[in-house]
Design an enzyme around this catalytic site. Structure first.
Site, PDB file in Angstrom:
ATOM      1  N   ALA A  65      -2.409  -4.582   1.062  1.00 40.10           N
ATOM      2  CA  ALA A  65      -2.428  -4.344  -0.327  1.00 40.10           C
ATOM      3  C   ALA A  65      -1.566  -5.712  -0.801  1.00 40.10           C
ATOM      4  O   ALA A  65      -0.594  -6.384  -0.263  1.00 40.10           O
ATOM      5  CB  ALA A  65      -1.645  -3.200  -0.918  1.00 40.10           C
ATOM      6  N   GLY A 110      -2.689  -1.834   4.432  1.00 35.33           N
ATOM      7  CA  GLY A 110      -3.908  -1.282   3.675  1.00 35.33           C
ATOM      8  C   GLY A 110      -5.416  -1.712   4.104  1.00 35.33           C
ATOM      9  O   GLY A 110      -6.265  -0.861   4.230  1.00 35.33           O
ATOM     10  N   GLU A 113      -5.743   0.373   7.272  1.00 32.27           N
ATOM     11  CA  GLU A 113      -6.018   1.872   6.965  1.00 32.27           C
ATOM     12  C   GLU A 113      -7.451   2.076   6.079  1.00 32.27           C
ATOM     13  O   GLU A 113      -7.932   3.159   6.616  1.00 32.27           O
ATOM     14  CB  GLU A 113      -4.933   2.000   5.574  1.00 32.27           C
ATOM     15  CG  GLU A 113      -3.675   2.064   6.341  1.00 32.27           C
ATOM     16  CD  GLU A 113      -2.480   2.354   5.135  1.00 32.27           C
ATOM     17  OE1 GLU A 113      -2.304   1.633   4.379  1.00 32.27           O
ATOM     18  OE2 GLU A 113      -1.841   3.495   5.352  1.00 32.27           O
ATOM     19  N   GLU A 133       4.029  -2.257   7.314  1.00 35.42           N
ATOM     20  CA  GLU A 133       4.405  -1.875   5.972  1.00 35.42           C
ATOM     21  C   GLU A 133       6.111  -1.861   5.822  1.00 35.42           C
ATOM     22  O   GLU A 133       6.978  -2.027   4.774  1.00 35.42           O
ATOM     23  CB  GLU A 133       3.963  -0.757   5.326  1.00 35.42           C
ATOM     24  CG  GLU A 133       2.666  -1.006   4.479  1.00 35.42           C
ATOM     25  CD  GLU A 133       1.430  -0.525   5.620  1.00 35.42           C
ATOM     26  OE1 GLU A 133       1.783  -0.947   6.783  1.00 35.42           O
ATOM     27  OE2 GLU A 133       0.598  -0.466   5.102  1.00 35.42           O
TER      28      GLU A 133
HETATM   29  C1  HXC Z   1      -0.538 -10.882  -1.267  1.00 41.42           C
HETATM   30  C2  HXC Z   1      -0.880 -12.361   0.747  1.00 41.42           C
HETATM   31  C3  HXC Z   1      -1.084 -11.133   1.475  1.00 41.42           C
HETATM   32  C4  HXC Z   1      -0.710  -9.808   0.790  1.00 41.42           C
HETATM   33  C5  HXC Z   1      -1.409 -12.900   2.724  1.00 41.42           C
HETATM   34  N1  HXC Z   1      -1.271 -13.417   1.408  1.00 41.42           N
HETATM   35  N2  HXC Z   1      -1.348 -11.382   2.673  1.00 41.42           N
HETATM   36  N3  HXC Z   1      -0.660 -12.203  -0.739  1.00 41.42           N
HETATM   37  N4  HXC Z   1      -0.591  -9.785  -0.302  1.00 41.42           N
HETATM   38  N5  HXC Z   1      -0.917  -8.677   1.464  1.00 41.42           N
HETATM   39  C6  HXC Z   1      -1.248 -14.621   0.929  1.00 41.42           C
HETATM   40  C7  HXC Z   1       0.001 -15.520   1.476  1.00 41.42           C
HETATM   41  O1  HXC Z   1       1.072 -15.160   0.485  1.00 41.42           O
HETATM   42  C8  HXC Z   1      -0.470 -16.802   1.247  1.00 41.42           C
HETATM   43  O2  HXC Z   1      -0.753 -17.239  -0.139  1.00 41.42           O
HETATM   44  C9  HXC Z   1      -1.854 -16.866   1.644  1.00 41.42           C
HETATM   45  O3  HXC Z   1      -2.422 -15.403   1.727  1.00 41.42           O
HETATM   46  C10 HXC Z   1      -2.225 -17.057   3.113  1.00 41.42           C
HETATM   47  O4  HXC Z   1      -1.243 -16.275   4.110  1.00 41.42           O
HETATM   48  P1  HXC Z   1      -0.209 -16.839   4.928  1.00 41.42           P
HETATM   49  O5  HXC Z   1       0.812 -15.999   5.082  1.00 41.42           O
HETATM   50  O6  HXC Z   1       0.004 -18.447   4.502  1.00 41.42           O
HETATM   51  O7  HXC Z   1      -1.116 -17.208   6.281  1.00 41.42           O
HETATM   52  P2  HXC Z   1      -0.719 -17.055   7.802  1.00 41.42           P
HETATM   53  O8  HXC Z   1       0.833 -17.849   8.068  1.00 41.42           O
HETATM   54  O9  HXC Z   1      -1.951 -17.063   8.601  1.00 41.42           O
HETATM   55  O10 HXC Z   1      -0.176 -15.452   7.917  1.00 41.42           O
HETATM   56  C11 HXC Z   1      -1.111 -14.391   7.928  1.00 41.42           C
HETATM   57  C12 HXC Z   1      -0.401 -13.086   7.964  1.00 41.42           C
HETATM   58  C13 HXC Z   1       0.499 -12.990   6.607  1.00 41.42           C
HETATM   59  C14 HXC Z   1       0.325 -12.758   9.095  1.00 41.42           C
HETATM   60  C15 HXC Z   1      -1.640 -11.977   7.618  1.00 41.42           C
HETATM   61  O11 HXC Z   1       0.196 -13.508   5.519  1.00 41.42           O
HETATM   62  C16 HXC Z   1       1.211 -11.766   6.425  1.00 41.42           C
HETATM   63  O12 HXC Z   1       2.049 -11.121   7.014  1.00 41.42           O
HETATM   64  N6  HXC Z   1       0.715 -11.208   5.222  1.00 41.42           N
HETATM   65  C17 HXC Z   1       1.386  -9.897   4.712  1.00 41.42           C
HETATM   66  C18 HXC Z   1       0.715  -8.655   5.609  1.00 41.42           C
HETATM   67  C19 HXC Z   1       1.394  -7.410   5.137  1.00 41.42           C
HETATM   68  O13 HXC Z   1       2.708  -7.028   5.233  1.00 41.42           O
HETATM   69  N7  HXC Z   1       0.714  -6.506   4.654  1.00 41.42           N
HETATM   70  C20 HXC Z   1       0.976  -4.947   4.315  1.00 41.42           C
HETATM   71  C21 HXC Z   1       0.816  -5.098   2.628  1.00 41.42           C
HETATM   72  S1  HXC Z   1       1.584  -3.571   2.094  1.00 41.42           S
HETATM   73  P3  HXC Z   1       0.016 -18.879  -0.438  1.00 41.42           P
HETATM   74  O14 HXC Z   1      -0.150 -18.695  -1.975  1.00 41.42           O
HETATM   75  O15 HXC Z   1       1.251 -18.910  -0.060  1.00 41.42           O
HETATM   76  O16 HXC Z   1      -1.121 -19.556  -0.039  1.00 41.42           O
HETATM   77  C22 HXC Z   1       0.243  -2.475   2.207  1.00 41.42           C
HETATM   78  C23 HXC Z   1       0.336  -1.275   1.731  1.00 41.42           C
HETATM   79  C24 HXC Z   1      -1.073  -0.340   1.839  1.00 41.42           C
HETATM   80  O17 HXC Z   1      -0.816  -2.917   2.826  1.00 41.42           O
HETATM   81  C25 HXC Z   1      -0.655   1.019   1.331  1.00 41.42           C
HETATM   82  C26 HXC Z   1      -0.449   1.015  -0.404  1.00 41.42           C
HETATM   83  C27 HXC Z   1      -1.029   1.603  -1.351  1.00 41.42           C
END
Ligand code: HXC
Length: 259
Positions: A65, A110, A113, A133
């Site tokens: 998400a 998500g 999921e 998460e």
């Molecule tokens: C918003 C995101 C994002 C996310 C990546 N980006 N994941 N933005 N929400 N979930 C953005 C980054 O900020 C970045 O923006 C761009 O995408 C590229 O990502 P990087 O981090 O620079 O890439 P990389 O170094 O290759 O790392 C990839 C990654 C990492 C390992 C996937 O991005 C990451 O850990 N993302 C978050 C994963 C996460 O925590 N997901 C769970 C979310 S909560 P910029 O502007 O810097 O270029 C969830 C809840 C679900 O899903 C249920 C709720 C209803």
């Protein structure tokens, strides 16, 4: 249909859903859920579609998400968004025909999921999945705490949910989360092969099989078997059943008419 966050195509008997916010690794926001709702509405009504392929544009499947959007939510907005995510994932799961998820890169939070609600998952060898998460002070609220332990050993599900560790493709296969690991360039071709194979089967039979598997999973064994036999009886009453059995006996290919 005008969509901003998902590419939605239909060709022959197939529908293709490609999540498309590549600058943020296809992170799920409200607009994407609105788009997905419109797609699932359309697919529920389309009798001609025999299988659906879901994937991500660019280097990720879905990295979860949208954290930037969620950070500023009030608690009430967070709850409402969570319910909306769950609802759209349930809609995808309940589509009448098989959904094949082709995980081309990160499927996190998500994103995983959503993948868990698909019927069949295949993954590119360099992709990674996970439920990270807890690092954000939340837990997998999109159904992952329920679907992952039903899919794999409870202890492994807990291990990956409590640690948030990423799971490499090969490990995801060993755990039974995905059905196949493919070369990076072979993912979409292989997804299409699976879809083609499904499309050659009796269409009513495949739809009924999906229904009894999914609905039976929410029932106890006895009622699910009763439900199963009722659904089976409806397939036995179809013209396609005669077509399929006759083709077998005549050593020819069945030309199913979907009735
Ligand atoms: C918003 C995101 C994002 C996310 C990546 N980006 N994941 N933005 N929400 N979930 C953005 C980054 O900020 C970045 O923006 C761009 O995408 C590229 O990502 P990087 O981090 O620079 O890439 P990389 O170094 O290759 O790392 C990839 C990654 C990492 C390992 C996937 O991005 C990451 O850990 N993302 C978050 C994963 C996460 O925590 N997901 C769970 C979310 S909560 P910029 O502007 O810097 O270029 C969830 C809840 C679900 O899903 C249920 C709720 C209803």
């Amino acid at each position: 249909m005008k969509l901003n966050t998902i590419i939605y195509e239909k060709r022959d008997a197939f529908a293709y859903i490609t999540f498309n916010r590549p600058k943020v690794l296809n992170a799920i926001n409200r607009e994407m859920l609105d788009d997905l709702a419109r797609i699932t509405d359309d697919l529920r009504r389309d009798e001609g579609i025999r299988a659906i392929i879901v994937t991500g544009a660019g280097k990720a499947f879905i990295a979860g998400a949208d954290i930037a959007a969620m950070r500023d939510f009030t608690a009430a907005e967070g709850r409402e968004f969570n319910l909306y995510v769950q609802q759209q994932i349930n809609n995808l799961e309940n589509l009448p025909v098989p959904v094949i998820c082709a995980i081309n890169g990160y499927a996190l939070g998500g994103g995983l999921e959503l993948a868990l609600a698909c019927d069949i998952r295949i993954i590119a060898q360099d992709a990674k999945i996970g439920l990270p998460e807890v690092a954000l002070g939340i837990f997998p609220g999109g159904g992952g705490t329920q679907r992952l332990p039903r899919l794999i050993n409870n202890g492994y599900a807990k291990y990956y949910i409590y640690t948030g560790e990423h799971i490499p493709a090969q490990r995801a296969y060993e755990l039974g989360i995905v059905q196949e690991v493919t070369g990076s360039g072979d993912l979409t071709g292989r997804a299409q092969e699976i879809a083609d194979k499904i499309a050659k089967q009796g269409p009513i039979a495949v739809r009924m099989a999906k229904r009894v598997i999914n609905e039976g999973a929410n029932l106890g064994l006895r009622p699910s078997i009763v439900f199963d036999s009722e659904a089976y009886a409806t397939t036995f009453a179809t013209e396609d059943r005669i077509t399929g059995m006759t083709a077998f006996l005549n050593k020819t290919k069945a030309n199913f008419q979907n009735r």
